[in-house]
Design a protein around this motif. Structure first.
Motif, PDB file in Angstrom:
ATOM      1  N   ARG A   1      -8.714   3.554   4.210  1.00  0.00           N
ATOM      2  CA  ARG A   1      -8.839   5.111   3.634  1.00  0.00           C
ATOM      3  C   ARG A   1      -8.453   4.808   2.094  1.00  0.00           C
ATOM      4  N   ASN A   2      -7.692   3.828   1.699  1.00  0.00           N
ATOM      5  CA  ASN A   2      -7.482   3.710   0.379  1.00  0.00           C
ATOM      6  C   ASN A   2      -8.130   3.673  -0.064  1.00  0.00           C
TER       7      ASN A   2
ATOM      8  N   PHE B   1      -1.453  10.321   6.026  1.00  0.00           N
ATOM      9  CA  PHE B   1      -1.308   8.247   5.195  1.00  0.00           C
ATOM     10  C   PHE B   1       0.110   8.422   5.583  1.00  0.00           C
TER      11      PHE B   1
ATOM     12  N   GLU C   1       2.112   1.342  -3.830  1.00  0.00           N
ATOM     13  CA  GLU C   1       0.714   1.613  -4.759  1.00  0.00           C
ATOM     14  C   GLU C   1       0.800   3.657  -4.260  1.00  0.00           C
ATOM     15  N   ASN C   2       0.489   4.257  -2.928  1.00  0.00           N
ATOM     16  CA  ASN C   2       0.067   5.112  -2.890  1.00  0.00           C
ATOM     17  C   ASN C   2       1.257   6.315  -3.076  1.00  0.00           C
TER      18      ASN C   2
ATOM     19  N   LYS D   1       1.526   6.467  -7.158  1.00  0.00           N
ATOM     20  CA  LYS D   1      -0.306   7.597  -7.415  1.00  0.00           C
ATOM     21  C   LYS D   1       0.171   9.020  -7.312  1.00  0.00           C
TER      22      LYS D   1
ATOM     23  N   ILE E   1       4.782   9.904   0.245  1.00  0.00           N
ATOM     24  CA  ILE E   1       3.186   9.323   0.675  1.00  0.00           C
ATOM     25  C   ILE E   1       2.927  10.739   1.046  1.00  0.00           C
ATOM     26  N   GLU E   2       1.544  10.716   1.129  1.00  0.00           N
ATOM     27  CA  GLU E   2       0.395  11.994   1.879  1.00  0.00           C
ATOM     28  C   GLU E   2       0.937  11.763   2.473  1.00  0.00           C
TER      29      GLU E   2
ATOM     30  N   LYS F   1     -11.493   5.370  -0.620  1.00  0.00           N
ATOM     31  CA  LYS F   1     -11.846   6.710  -0.707  1.00  0.00           C
ATOM     32  C   LYS F   1     -13.496   7.528  -0.994  1.00  0.00           C
TER      33      LYS F   1
ATOM     34  N   PHE G   1       0.747  -1.282  -0.231  1.00  0.00           N
ATOM     35  CA  PHE G   1      -0.118  -0.210  -0.068  1.00  0.00           C
ATOM     36  C   PHE G   1       1.315   0.763   0.010  1.00  0.00           C
TER      37      PHE G   1
ATOM     38  N   LEU H   1      -5.301   1.955   7.110  1.00  0.00           N
ATOM     39  CA  LEU H   1      -4.504   2.363   6.271  1.00  0.00           C
ATOM     40  C   LEU H   1      -5.357   2.073   4.852  1.00  0.00           C
TER      41      LEU H   1
END
Length: 156
Positions: free
Chosen positions: A148-149, A83, A71-72, A75, A79-80, A152, A68, A145
């Motif tokens: 939340r992913n 998160f 992947e985050n 995108k 890492i946001e 959304k 995850f 996590l």
């Protein structure tokens, strides 16, 4: 990185230092044994298998967290921030669970090496219980996590 991330990392580092350099309780009293009877052997095997299972599940959880995170990162390119705390908390709780599992196994061998078999002695019950608690915390943060992913809200 945010403040909660630094706090989580610092707490984890302090816990590792405590586990490996300070935590050294003395085994409680118990009858000295020359050999284990069949029931004690079964208890030992069960405790070992439960610990190995949690170690395996924690290792698999590392893979899930890494997936995850990757992947985050793909995108967004990083890492946001929203998160980061969940990633770090899940990662650290998983690492702590693994650490407590290995400490439990080490203390169990230490207890058996002095000829005492007491599976409820605090020298091994504390790491065993904390391994389970840390694994459940890691599962909670990983689940949060994932939710939340994956779920959304879609913006119209």
């Amino acid at each position: 990185m945010s403040k909660p991330t630094y706090v989580i990392l610092l707490a984890t580092a302090l816990l590792f230092i405590y586990n490996h350099f300070i935590y050294d309780p003395i085994a409680g009293e118990g009858p000295e044994l020359d050999a284990l009877n069949d029931l004690q052997k079964q208890i030992l095997a069960t405790l070992s298998e439960m610990t190995k299972l949690l170690i395996s599940l924690s290792t698999a959880l590392f893979g899930l967290i890494g997936y995850f995170a990757l992947e985050n990162f793909k995108k967004v390119g990083k890492i946001e921030l929203k998160f980061q705390a969940d990633f770090v908390a899940a990662f650290c709780a998983t690492a702590i669970s693994l650490d407590f599992g290995y400490i439990f196994m080490e203390k169990l061998v230490e207890l058996l090496s002095v000829g005492v078999f007491n599976p409820y002695d605090r020298i091994i019950s504390i790491p065993r219980n904390l391994q389970i608690i840390a694994f459940l915390c890691a599962l909670f943060f990983s689940g949060r996590l994932i939710l939340r992913n994956l779920f959304k809200p879609v913006r119209a």
